[in-house]
Design a protein around this motif. Sequence first.
Motif, PDB file in Angstrom:
ATOM      1  N   LYS A   3       8.667 -16.319 -17.120  1.00 11.58           N
ATOM      2  CA  LYS A   3       7.744 -15.379 -16.458  1.00 11.58           C
ATOM      3  C   LYS A   3       6.611 -14.946 -17.381  1.00 11.58           C
ATOM      4  O   LYS A   3       5.478 -14.769 -16.937  1.00 11.58           O
ATOM      5  CB  LYS A   3       8.536 -14.162 -15.971  1.00 11.58           C
ATOM      6  CG  LYS A   3       9.572 -14.526 -14.922  1.00 11.58           C
ATOM      7  CD  LYS A   3      10.555 -13.399 -14.684  1.00 11.58           C
ATOM      8  CE  LYS A   3      11.628 -13.818 -13.688  1.00 11.58           C
ATOM      9  NZ  LYS A   3      12.642 -12.770 -13.512  1.00 11.58           N
ATOM     10  N   HIS A 114       3.429  -5.336 -18.761  1.00 10.91           N
ATOM     11  CA  HIS A 114       4.010  -6.682 -18.693  1.00 10.91           C
ATOM     12  C   HIS A 114       5.257  -6.805 -19.561  1.00 10.91           C
ATOM     13  O   HIS A 114       5.824  -7.892 -19.672  1.00 10.91           O
ATOM     14  CB  HIS A 114       2.976  -7.725 -19.146  1.00 10.91           C
ATOM     15  CG  HIS A 114       1.783  -7.824 -18.256  1.00 10.91           C
ATOM     16  ND1 HIS A 114       1.863  -8.191 -16.926  1.00 10.91           N
ATOM     17  CD2 HIS A 114       0.477  -7.603 -18.491  1.00 10.91           C
ATOM     18  CE1 HIS A 114       0.652  -8.197 -16.392  1.00 10.91           C
ATOM     19  NE2 HIS A 114      -0.206  -7.832 -17.319  1.00 10.91           N
ATOM     20  N   PRO A 116       9.155  -5.833 -20.585  1.00 14.88           N
ATOM     21  CA  PRO A 116      10.418  -5.259 -20.098  1.00 14.88           C
ATOM     22  C   PRO A 116      10.932  -4.165 -21.025  1.00 14.88           C
ATOM     23  O   PRO A 116      10.541  -4.086 -22.205  1.00 14.88           O
ATOM     24  CB  PRO A 116      11.369  -6.459 -20.068  1.00 14.88           C
ATOM     25  CG  PRO A 116      10.798  -7.425 -21.045  1.00 14.88           C
ATOM     26  CD  PRO A 116       9.314  -7.229 -21.018  1.00 14.88           C
ATOM     27  N   TYR A 146      12.057   2.011 -12.577  1.00  9.44           N
ATOM     28  CA  TYR A 146      12.003   0.800 -13.384  1.00  9.44           C
ATOM     29  C   TYR A 146      12.463  -0.432 -12.595  1.00  9.44           C
ATOM     30  O   TYR A 146      13.552  -0.453 -12.036  1.00  9.44           O
ATOM     31  CB  TYR A 146      12.858   0.938 -14.644  1.00  9.44           C
ATOM     32  CG  TYR A 146      12.831  -0.310 -15.492  1.00  9.44           C
ATOM     33  CD1 TYR A 146      11.719  -0.601 -16.270  1.00  9.44           C
ATOM     34  CD2 TYR A 146      13.879  -1.218 -15.470  1.00  9.44           C
ATOM     35  CE1 TYR A 146      11.656  -1.758 -17.036  1.00  9.44           C
ATOM     36  CE2 TYR A 146      13.827  -2.381 -16.228  1.00  9.44           C
ATOM     37  CZ  TYR A 146      12.711  -2.651 -17.005  1.00  9.44           C
ATOM     38  OH  TYR A 146      12.650  -3.806 -17.746  1.00  9.44           O
ATOM     39  N   GLN A 147      11.596  -1.414 -12.563  1.00 10.85           N
ATOM     40  CA  GLN A 147      11.916  -2.684 -11.904  1.00 10.85           C
ATOM     41  C   GLN A 147      10.869  -3.725 -12.260  1.00 10.85           C
ATOM     42  O   GLN A 147       9.765  -3.391 -12.693  1.00 10.85           O
ATOM     43  CB  GLN A 147      11.960  -2.527 -10.383  1.00 10.85           C
ATOM     44  CG  GLN A 147      10.647  -2.072  -9.767  1.00 10.85           C
ATOM     45  CD  GLN A 147      10.747  -1.839  -8.283  1.00 10.85           C
ATOM     46  OE1 GLN A 147      11.014  -2.768  -7.524  1.00 10.85           O
ATOM     47  NE2 GLN A 147      10.560  -0.599  -7.859  1.00 10.85           N
ATOM     48  N   GLU A 148      11.242  -4.982 -12.082  1.00 10.57           N
ATOM     49  CA  GLU A 148      10.307  -6.081 -12.301  1.00 10.57           C
ATOM     50  C   GLU A 148       9.629  -6.423 -10.972  1.00 10.57           C
ATOM     51  O   GLU A 148      10.280  -6.474  -9.933  1.00 10.57           O
ATOM     52  CB  GLU A 148      11.060  -7.304 -12.815  1.00 10.57           C
ATOM     53  CG  GLU A 148      10.172  -8.510 -13.079  1.00 10.57           C
ATOM     54  CD  GLU A 148      10.990  -9.723 -13.480  1.00 10.57           C
ATOM     55  OE1 GLU A 148      11.166  -9.946 -14.684  1.00 10.57           O
ATOM     56  OE2 GLU A 148      11.465 -10.443 -12.570  1.00 10.57           O
ATOM     57  N   TYR A 159       3.712 -11.066 -13.743  1.00  9.95           N
ATOM     58  CA  TYR A 159       4.914 -10.236 -13.672  1.00  9.95           C
ATOM     59  C   TYR A 159       4.657  -8.896 -14.339  1.00  9.95           C
ATOM     60  O   TYR A 159       4.101  -8.839 -15.435  1.00  9.95           O
ATOM     61  CB  TYR A 159       6.105 -10.949 -14.322  1.00  9.95           C
ATOM     62  CG  TYR A 159       6.581 -12.116 -13.492  1.00  9.95           C
ATOM     63  CD1 TYR A 159       7.609 -11.960 -12.567  1.00  9.95           C
ATOM     64  CD2 TYR A 159       5.963 -13.362 -13.596  1.00  9.95           C
ATOM     65  CE1 TYR A 159       8.023 -13.021 -11.774  1.00  9.95           C
ATOM     66  CE2 TYR A 159       6.369 -14.431 -12.815  1.00  9.95           C
ATOM     67  CZ  TYR A 159       7.399 -14.254 -11.905  1.00  9.95           C
ATOM     68  OH  TYR A 159       7.804 -15.318 -11.109  1.00  9.95           O
ATOM     69  N   TYR A 161       6.191  -4.623 -14.884  1.00  8.77           N
ATOM     70  CA  TYR A 161       7.344  -3.726 -14.887  1.00  8.77           C
ATOM     71  C   TYR A 161       6.858  -2.317 -14.581  1.00  8.77           C
ATOM     72  O   TYR A 161       5.891  -1.842 -15.187  1.00  8.77           O
ATOM     73  CB  TYR A 161       8.066  -3.778 -16.244  1.00  8.77           C
ATOM     74  CG  TYR A 161       8.639  -5.144 -16.508  1.00  8.77           C
ATOM     75  CD1 TYR A 161       9.927  -5.480 -16.104  1.00  8.77           C
ATOM     76  CD2 TYR A 161       7.857  -6.134 -17.116  1.00  8.77           C
ATOM     77  CE1 TYR A 161      10.435  -6.752 -16.303  1.00  8.77           C
ATOM     78  CE2 TYR A 161       8.366  -7.413 -17.327  1.00  8.77           C
ATOM     79  CZ  TYR A 161       9.649  -7.719 -16.912  1.00  8.77           C
ATOM     80  OH  TYR A 161      10.142  -8.983 -17.110  1.00  8.77           O
TER      81      TYR A 161
END
Length: 198
Positions: A3, A114, A116, A146-148, A159, A161
């Motif tokens: 990703k 971007h 995590p 919090y999530q992707e 992608y 976060y």
Amino acid sequence: MDKKKITIETYNRTAVEMAQKFNQIGTRVSDIEHVLSLVDKKNPKILEIGCGNGRDAAEIIKHTENYLGIDVSSEMIRLAREAVPNARFSVADSEMYEFESSIDVIFAFASLLHTPRETLKIIFDRAYTALNPGGVFFISVKYGPYQEIAKQDEFGERYFYLYTPDDLLAAAGPRYKALSQTITNVREQKWVEIILQK
């Protein structure tokens, strides 16, 4: 392809188009001036993480001769060097970057979104070591539990976060002092802005 590589390739492939969009949004003059007032130092040493095409660098270097902008996108750095030739830029991945020492201010305008959570903790730790006592770290990221998020738009696939203020503070750890935390709404997107101090 992972990703992260997909995201980087999207920035490299569409750097010119993205730079036009960034420039239309405008420079973060008030944020830059506010943060620099917190350190109140002549010619502060400043690092900008995710400097993109140099949009904010052009404003930052009005306040210092000691600036470095890093970005993982080589094409964005190429554009930044063209746009702001008297600033210092380097292609570097903040997730593996070895910070220079004695930094007064770190800006991360919409760049660590971007990253995590696990890696963000590492960046916060390295930044803390690099900052001078009283140094500040400004971060802005997209707001949400919090999530992707996988995003597909006119530029391609990227992608992101999402973070809440509590997520950022937990990643930063208790060593930092939180000077401010705000949630703003810009172009139908909520953002978290947080200022940490060593």
